[in-house]
Scaffold this motif. Structure first.
Motif, mmCIF file in Angstrom:
data_model
loop_
_atom_site.group_PDB
_atom_site.id
_atom_site.type_symbol
_atom_site.label_atom_id
_atom_site.label_comp_id
_atom_site.label_asym_id
_atom_site.label_seq_id
_atom_site.Cartn_x
_atom_site.Cartn_y
_atom_site.Cartn_z
ATOM 1 N N GLY A 95 -5.261 5.481 12.649
ATOM 2 C CA GLY A 95 -4.330 6.411 11.517
ATOM 3 C C GLY A 95 -3.459 6.010 10.733
ATOM 4 O O GLY A 95 -2.622 6.693 9.804
ATOM 5 N N ARG A 96 -3.661 4.762 10.346
ATOM 6 C CA ARG A 96 -2.896 3.855 8.951
ATOM 7 C C ARG A 96 -3.542 4.475 7.995
ATOM 8 O O ARG A 96 -4.798 4.735 7.809
ATOM 9 N N GLU A 122 -2.117 -1.448 1.927
ATOM 10 C CA GLU A 122 -1.137 -0.717 2.596
ATOM 11 C C GLU A 122 -1.706 -0.580 4.160
ATOM 12 O O GLU A 122 -0.821 -0.700 4.802
ATOM 13 N N ILE A 123 -3.031 -0.218 4.314
ATOM 14 C CA ILE A 123 -3.616 -0.208 5.751
ATOM 15 C C ILE A 123 -3.258 -1.614 6.381
ATOM 16 O O ILE A 123 -2.913 -1.453 7.336
ATOM 17 N N ASP A 124 -3.201 -2.461 5.769
ATOM 18 C CA ASP A 124 -3.314 -3.924 6.361
ATOM 19 C C ASP A 124 -1.641 -4.355 6.417
ATOM 20 O O ASP A 124 -1.396 -5.485 6.933
ATOM 21 N N GLY A 125 -0.859 -3.434 6.145
ATOM 22 C CA GLY A 125 0.620 -3.692 6.206
ATOM 23 C C GLY A 125 0.971 -4.964 5.245
ATOM 24 O O GLY A 125 2.255 -5.491 5.377
ATOM 25 N N ILE A 146 2.001 -4.229 2.017
ATOM 26 C CA ILE A 146 3.185 -3.592 1.336
ATOM 27 C C ILE A 146 3.313 -1.960 1.759
ATOM 28 O O ILE A 146 2.348 -1.517 2.359
ATOM 29 N N GLY A 147 4.384 -1.537 1.700
ATOM 30 C CA GLY A 147 4.648 0.010 1.934
ATOM 31 C C GLY A 147 5.133 0.338 3.408
ATOM 32 O O GLY A 147 5.864 -0.682 3.965
ATOM 33 N N SER A 148 5.075 1.297 3.842
ATOM 34 C CA SER A 148 5.660 1.620 5.145
ATOM 35 C C SER A 148 5.349 1.100 6.274
ATOM 36 O O SER A 148 6.168 0.959 7.258
ATOM 37 N N ASN A 149 4.268 0.473 6.516
ATOM 38 C CA ASN A 149 3.895 -0.338 7.600
ATOM 39 C C ASN A 149 4.167 -1.847 7.349
ATOM 40 O O ASN A 149 3.622 -2.620 8.181
ATOM 41 N N SER A 150 5.080 -2.127 6.410
ATOM 42 C CA SER A 150 5.251 -3.570 6.063
ATOM 43 C C SER A 150 6.561 -3.974 5.997
ATOM 44 O O SER A 150 7.338 -2.777 5.707
ATOM 45 N N HIS A 151 7.013 -5.236 6.261
ATOM 46 C CA HIS A 151 8.300 -5.503 5.904
ATOM 47 C C HIS A 151 8.628 -5.297 4.251
ATOM 48 O O HIS A 151 9.637 -5.646 3.777
ATOM 49 N N GLN A 152 7.466 -5.646 3.571
ATOM 50 C CA GLN A 152 7.544 -5.321 1.959
ATOM 51 C C GLN A 152 7.499 -4.152 1.592
ATOM 52 O O GLN A 152 6.342 -3.674 1.424
ATOM 53 N N LYS A 153 8.658 -3.496 1.296
ATOM 54 C CA LYS A 153 8.790 -2.227 0.839
ATOM 55 C C LYS A 153 8.493 -2.039 -0.718
ATOM 56 O O LYS A 153 8.735 -3.228 -1.253
ATOM 57 N N TRP A 154 8.302 -0.951 -1.254
ATOM 58 C CA TRP A 154 7.877 -0.885 -2.574
ATOM 59 C C TRP A 154 9.340 -1.008 -3.514
ATOM 60 O O TRP A 154 10.387 -0.665 -2.853
ATOM 61 N N LEU A 155 9.314 -1.757 -4.389
ATOM 62 C CA LEU A 155 10.325 -2.102 -5.200
ATOM 63 C C LEU A 155 10.235 -1.493 -6.589
ATOM 64 O O LEU A 155 9.098 -1.042 -6.846
ATOM 65 N N ARG A 156 11.428 -1.341 -7.270
ATOM 66 C CA ARG A 156 11.454 -0.259 -8.386
ATOM 67 C C ARG A 156 11.830 -1.204 -9.469
ATOM 68 O O ARG A 156 12.770 -2.153 -9.319
ATOM 69 N N ALA A 157 11.078 -1.150 -10.647
ATOM 70 C CA ALA A 157 11.642 -1.945 -11.839
ATOM 71 C C ALA A 157 12.764 -1.347 -12.445
ATOM 72 O O ALA A 157 13.165 -0.210 -12.391
ATOM 73 N N SER A 158 13.604 -2.155 -13.513
ATOM 74 C CA SER A 158 14.747 -1.673 -13.965
ATOM 75 C C SER A 158 14.369 -0.980 -15.209
ATOM 76 O O SER A 158 12.957 -0.819 -15.491
ATOM 77 N N GLN A 159 14.918 -0.859 -16.296
ATOM 78 C CA GLN A 159 14.687 -0.018 -17.624
ATOM 79 C C GLN A 159 13.509 -0.654 -18.435
ATOM 80 O O GLN A 159 13.411 -1.847 -18.618
#
Length: 322
Positions: A40-41, A95-98, A100-113
């Motif tokens: 279900g991932r 993402e499925i393998d974890g 990056i993303g919700s299944n991972s300790h590595q969450k999505w990062l956001r860039a600055s300006q």
């Protein structure tokens, strides 16, 4: 293990055409990938197309994978079809393998300006004046990108004089040539600008194949390679100055993640004008770069696409909007 694979095409117009020495970009098209495993991932990917022939080729390859491809089939496709297609499939598997993303300790990062890309439809002087009269002028480090090669050299030499007269002392300027200069012309600009500390770099001044010419120029001023890196990918390991990196066009993002862990110096992340699914990766890589040894503003080209759900950071909304 078999996966459930769905694909969906997308297209959108830029809010304003982007004119360069290599032509005019007015719209983008490609495919979104939705991959799900038996547990279900879910993983999401984007395959970004540059032209119509490439678009149809991608459609055929993705269709041939079928609705229930195996892991081996997906991984083989990543290896056999590098570039945009490998990026899209690699995104979903990551993402499925974890990784990056919700299944991972590595969450999505956001860039600055982002750096501010001046429109090629209006006077760069008028645009800079408008920026300096806005809230953008209060940024800690204002970065301006100006694309040249659309007017005569004489006209653009006068424009650079005016730009530098108005540009604040703590701002940075990037000049993007898209391979439109001769060696003589490029050296003339290099000699003129080499003492100005506000020049961050000149981007791809010469033909992408002219590596020797770029090396000579880099002895005088910072030179950033862009198109050369796509024509000769081996340069990504050997070019010591700035590299303009376009993840959506380069291939498997898992390899890109490894590269950034090893060395994120002198790399800058730039947009290929992607949907929200691809933009998650652009932001993530740009944020990693900003945490590295040579932080700099990414090239996200804000203001060049609409604010529709196609550009949401929620992949489900992007899928629905496509």
């Amino acid at each position: 293990m078999c996966f459930s694979l769905e694909i969906k095409s997308f297209s959108f117009d830029l809010l304003k055409p982007l004119k360069t020495s290599q032509g005019i970009l007015q719209a983008k098209q490609g495919f979104l990938i939705h991959l799900k495993n038996k547990a279900g991932r879910t993983g999401w990917g984007e395959v970004s197309s540059i032209n119509q022939s490439e678009f149809e080729n991608f459609r055929s390859i993705l269709k041939n994978l079928g609705k229930y491809p195996s892991r081996n089939e997906l991984e083989a496709s990543v290896k056999v079809h590098p570039g945009s297609l490998a990026f899209g499939i690699g995104c979903a598997l990551s993402e499925i393998d974890g990784l990056i993303g919700s299944n991972s300790h590595q969450k999505w990062l956001r860039a600055s300006q982002s750096a501010i890309l001046l429109s090629t439809e209006k006077s760069p002087i008028t645009q800079l004046e408008s920026i300096l009269n806005s809230k953008k002028a209060t940024r800690k480090r204002l970065t301006i990108k100006w694309k040249v090669g659309r007017q005569s050299n004489e006209v653009e030499k006068k424009l650079i004089d005016e730009l530098l007269t108005k540009l604040p002392s703590n701002a940075l300027l990037r000049i993007d040539v898209n391979g439109g200069w001769s060696r003589e012309q490029a050296m003339d600009w290099a000699n003129y600008l080499k003492k100005d500390t506000r020049l961050e770099w000149i981007e791809q001044p010469l033909d992408p194949k002219d590596i020797e010419g770029h090396q000579e120029l880099s002895k005088k001023i910072p030179i950033a390679l862009d198109e050369s890196l796509l024509c000769q990918p081996s340069l990504r390991k050997t070019w010591k100055s700035w590299q303009i990196r376009r993840p959506l066009l380069e291939g498997d993002p898992r390899e890109f993640l490894k590269e950034f862990k090893e060395n994120a110096a002198y790399k800058v992340i730039t947009t290929s004008f992607e949907t929200g699914i691809g933009l998650r990766w652009i932001n993530h890589f740009a944020a990693l770069q900003e945490r590295g040894p040579t932080p700099t503003a990414p090239g996200l080209a804000p203001g060049w696409h609409s604010h529709s759900l196609l550009f949401s950071d929620n992949p489900k909304l992007v899928w629905q909007a496509a």
